[in-house]
Design a protein around this motif. Structure first.
Motif, PDB file in Angstrom:
ATOM      1  N   GLU A 169     -26.436  -4.346   1.865  1.00  0.00           N
ATOM      2  CA  GLU A 169     -27.452  -3.296   1.717  1.00  0.00           C
ATOM      3  C   GLU A 169     -28.700  -3.646   2.525  1.00  0.00           C
ATOM      4  N   GLY A 170     -28.653  -4.782   3.212  1.00  0.00           N
ATOM      5  CA  GLY A 170     -29.806  -5.203   3.995  1.00  0.00           C
ATOM      6  C   GLY A 170     -30.877  -5.886   3.180  1.00  0.00           C
ATOM      7  N   ILE A 171     -30.527  -6.396   2.000  1.00  0.00           N
ATOM      8  CA  ILE A 171     -31.485  -7.076   1.125  1.00  0.00           C
ATOM      9  C   ILE A 171     -31.143  -8.560   1.093  1.00  0.00           C
ATOM     10  N   ARG A 172     -32.046  -9.386   1.575  1.00  0.00           N
ATOM     11  CA  ARG A 172     -31.843 -10.830   1.547  1.00  0.00           C
ATOM     12  C   ARG A 172     -32.362 -11.405   0.227  1.00  0.00           C
ATOM     13  N   VAL A 173     -31.651 -12.377  -0.343  1.00  0.00           N
ATOM     14  CA  VAL A 173     -32.067 -13.001  -1.594  1.00  0.00           C
ATOM     15  C   VAL A 173     -31.976 -14.514  -1.452  1.00  0.00           C
ATOM     16  N   ASN A 174     -33.079 -15.199  -1.688  1.00  0.00           N
ATOM     17  CA  ASN A 174     -33.151 -16.658  -1.599  1.00  0.00           C
ATOM     18  C   ASN A 174     -34.001 -17.195  -2.752  1.00  0.00           C
ATOM     19  N   CYS A 175     -34.039 -18.516  -2.878  1.00  0.00           N
ATOM     20  CA  CYS A 175     -34.919 -19.106  -3.887  1.00  0.00           C
ATOM     21  C   CYS A 175     -35.548 -20.386  -3.347  1.00  0.00           C
ATOM     22  N   VAL A 176     -36.665 -20.758  -3.944  1.00  0.00           N
ATOM     23  CA  VAL A 176     -37.300 -22.045  -3.669  1.00  0.00           C
ATOM     24  C   VAL A 176     -37.104 -22.950  -4.875  1.00  0.00           C
ATOM     25  N   ASN A 177     -36.901 -24.249  -4.602  1.00  0.00           N
ATOM     26  CA  ASN A 177     -36.731 -25.236  -5.665  1.00  0.00           C
ATOM     27  C   ASN A 177     -37.874 -26.250  -5.593  1.00  0.00           C
ATOM     28  N   PRO A 178     -39.000 -25.945  -6.222  1.00  0.00           N
ATOM     29  CA  PRO A 178     -40.119 -26.897  -6.182  1.00  0.00           C
ATOM     30  C   PRO A 178     -39.829 -28.129  -7.033  1.00  0.00           C
ATOM     31  N   GLY A 179     -40.436 -29.240  -6.618  1.00  0.00           N
ATOM     32  CA  GLY A 179     -40.525 -30.398  -7.494  1.00  0.00           C
ATOM     33  C   GLY A 179     -41.669 -30.159  -8.474  1.00  0.00           C
ATOM     34  N   THR A 180     -42.282 -31.217  -8.949  1.00  0.00           N
ATOM     35  CA  THR A 180     -43.408 -31.055  -9.870  1.00  0.00           C
ATOM     36  C   THR A 180     -44.634 -30.614  -9.084  1.00  0.00           C
ATOM     37  N   VAL A 181     -45.145 -29.448  -9.443  1.00  0.00           N
ATOM     38  CA  VAL A 181     -46.248 -28.829  -8.705  1.00  0.00           C
ATOM     39  C   VAL A 181     -47.542 -28.973  -9.497  1.00  0.00           C
ATOM     40  N   ASP A 182     -48.609 -29.253  -8.796  1.00  0.00           N
ATOM     41  CA  ASP A 182     -49.917 -29.421  -9.430  1.00  0.00           C
ATOM     42  C   ASP A 182     -50.494 -28.046  -9.765  1.00  0.00           C
ATOM     43  N   THR A 183     -50.072 -27.509 -10.897  1.00  0.00           N
ATOM     44  CA  THR A 183     -50.486 -26.187 -11.361  1.00  0.00           C
ATOM     45  C   THR A 183     -51.198 -26.316 -12.706  1.00  0.00           C
ATOM     46  N   PRO A 184     -51.841 -25.247 -13.173  1.00  0.00           N
ATOM     47  CA  PRO A 184     -52.472 -25.302 -14.501  1.00  0.00           C
ATOM     48  C   PRO A 184     -51.497 -25.665 -15.612  1.00  0.00           C
ATOM     49  N   TRP A 185     -50.221 -25.210 -15.512  1.00  0.00           N
ATOM     50  CA  TRP A 185     -49.242 -25.535 -16.552  1.00  0.00           C
ATOM     51  C   TRP A 185     -48.985 -27.031 -16.610  1.00  0.00           C
ATOM     52  N   VAL A 186     -48.800 -27.671 -15.455  1.00  0.00           N
ATOM     53  CA  VAL A 186     -48.602 -29.117 -15.413  1.00  0.00           C
ATOM     54  C   VAL A 186     -49.860 -29.825 -15.901  1.00  0.00           C
ATOM     55  N   GLY A 187     -51.004 -29.287 -15.561  1.00  0.00           N
ATOM     56  CA  GLY A 187     -52.259 -29.865 -16.040  1.00  0.00           C
ATOM     57  C   GLY A 187     -52.341 -29.875 -17.554  1.00  0.00           C
ATOM     58  N   ARG A 188     -51.878 -28.802 -18.181  1.00  0.00           N
ATOM     59  CA  ARG A 188     -51.884 -28.755 -19.648  1.00  0.00           C
ATOM     60  C   ARG A 188     -50.909 -29.772 -20.241  1.00  0.00           C
ATOM     61  N   LEU A 189     -49.755 -29.950 -19.605  1.00  0.00           N
ATOM     62  CA  LEU A 189     -48.805 -30.963 -20.067  1.00  0.00           C
ATOM     63  C   LEU A 189     -49.420 -32.357 -19.982  1.00  0.00           C
ATOM     64  N   LEU A 190     -50.096 -32.624 -18.889  1.00  0.00           N
ATOM     65  CA  LEU A 190     -50.724 -33.923 -18.718  1.00  0.00           C
ATOM     66  C   LEU A 190     -51.824 -34.141 -19.753  1.00  0.00           C
ATOM     67  N   ASP A 191     -52.612 -33.112 -20.011  1.00  0.00           N
ATOM     68  CA  ASP A 191     -53.694 -33.227 -20.993  1.00  0.00           C
ATOM     69  C   ASP A 191     -53.156 -33.531 -22.387  1.00  0.00           C
ATOM     70  N   ALA A 192     -51.940 -33.031 -22.685  1.00  0.00           N
ATOM     71  CA  ALA A 192     -51.353 -33.220 -24.012  1.00  0.00           C
ATOM     72  C   ALA A 192     -50.637 -34.561 -24.157  1.00  0.00           C
ATOM     73  N   ALA A 193     -50.446 -35.278 -23.049  1.00  0.00           N
ATOM     74  CA  ALA A 193     -49.742 -36.564 -23.096  1.00  0.00           C
ATOM     75  C   ALA A 193     -50.605 -37.630 -23.753  1.00  0.00           C
ATOM     76  N   ALA A 194     -49.934 -38.638 -24.340  1.00  0.00           N
ATOM     77  CA  ALA A 194     -50.661 -39.734 -24.983  1.00  0.00           C
ATOM     78  C   ALA A 194     -51.524 -40.485 -23.977  1.00  0.00           C
ATOM     79  N   ASP A 195     -51.007 -40.626 -22.750  1.00  0.00           N
ATOM     80  CA  ASP A 195     -51.749 -41.300 -21.678  1.00  0.00           C
ATOM     81  C   ASP A 195     -51.638 -40.432 -20.426  1.00  0.00           C
TER      82      ASP A 195
END
Length: 254
Positions: A169-195
């Motif tokens: 149909e002329g529609i291309r579909v792909n994906c990206v596979n990021p590693g651990t990205v420095d995003t607000p979500w990761v920041g919240r996980l880090l803030d919740a860690a014991a260290d």
């Protein structure tokens, strides 16, 4: 057409585009010439030239209404970036059924709902492309990520199936596979860690580059896959992980 303006005249839609990878992607596509609409649970931070639309990817009616409104405002649709997603921690026994359903509903069915609503619009485009945000967790076994990994494994398989279904149909579909990205979500996980400092160091150490991936680096990969300049690329998973999936380095000093 130049690399800097390869999206000139195209219309793009980015889910989860108010922050993190989604916002970096929306800003980059706009900078390279696209008209861009963002779908998000809270689009209040979205500013021009981006167009913000509220949508809940777990609600089919909400998605259909938002996609229709965004396409009307843009004047069509050429590129869909399925980026909305949530995280989860724990082994296979640490999350109850309700949490499994919740994360699958966002990370997998959210892509299904948004793509389903967008397909009639994409079929009218001469440069139709869909890019899904997957994860290196789809191809590498990570500790305490059973639920999250399962959803991203589904996203990888779904990407390949969608690519096969819609290539003619002329529609291309792909994906990206990021590693651990420095995003607000990761920041919240880090803030919740014991260290938090030790946890960040551990996350950085498991990527051969020795640092977290940036949202702009993932956005660059998404733009590459979505660009008309990549017209022969479909059914591809592009790792943006600092070498985490493919490299096996010796310990430092050896």
């Amino acid at each position: 057409m130049t690399d800097a303006q390869d999206f000139d005249g195209l219309k793009a839609l980015v889910t989860g585009g108010a922050s993190g990878i989604g916002r970096a992607t929306a800003d980059l596509l706009a900078a390279r010439g696209a008209r861009v609409a963002v779908l998000d649970l809270d689009p209040s931070s979205v500013e021009g030239p981006l167009l913000g639309h509220r949508a809940d990817v777990t609600d089919d009616a909400s998605v259909r209404a938002a996609v229709a409104a965004a396409a009307e405002a843009l004047g069509g649709l050429d590129v869909l970036v399925n980026n909305a997603g949530i995280g989860a921690q724990g082994t296979v026994e640490d999350n109850d059924d309700a949490e499994w359903h919740r994360v699958l509903d966002v990370n997998v069915l959210g892509i299904v709902r948004t793509t389903r609503a967008a397909l009639p619009l994409l079929r009218r485009s001469a440069h139709a492309a869909v890019v899904n945000t997957c994860s290196i967790a789809a191809t590498a076994g990570l500790p305490r990520r059973a639920l999250y990994s399962a959803t991203k494994g589904a996203v990888l398989s779904l990407t390949l199936a969608m690519a096969a279904d819609h290539v003619r149909e002329g529609i291309r579909v792909n994906c990206v596979n990021p590693g651990t990205v420095d995003t607000p979500w990761v920041g919240r996980l880090l803030d919740a860690a014991a260290d938090p400092a030790a946890e960040r160091a551990a996350l950085e150490a498991r990527q051969p580059t020795g640092r977290l991936v940036t949202a702009s680096e993932v956005a660059g990969a998404i733009a590459y896959l979505a660009s008309p300049l990549s017209g022969a690329t479909t059914g591809t998973a592009l790792a943006v992980d600092g070498g985490m999936q493919g490299l096996r380095l010796r310990p430092v000093g050896q």
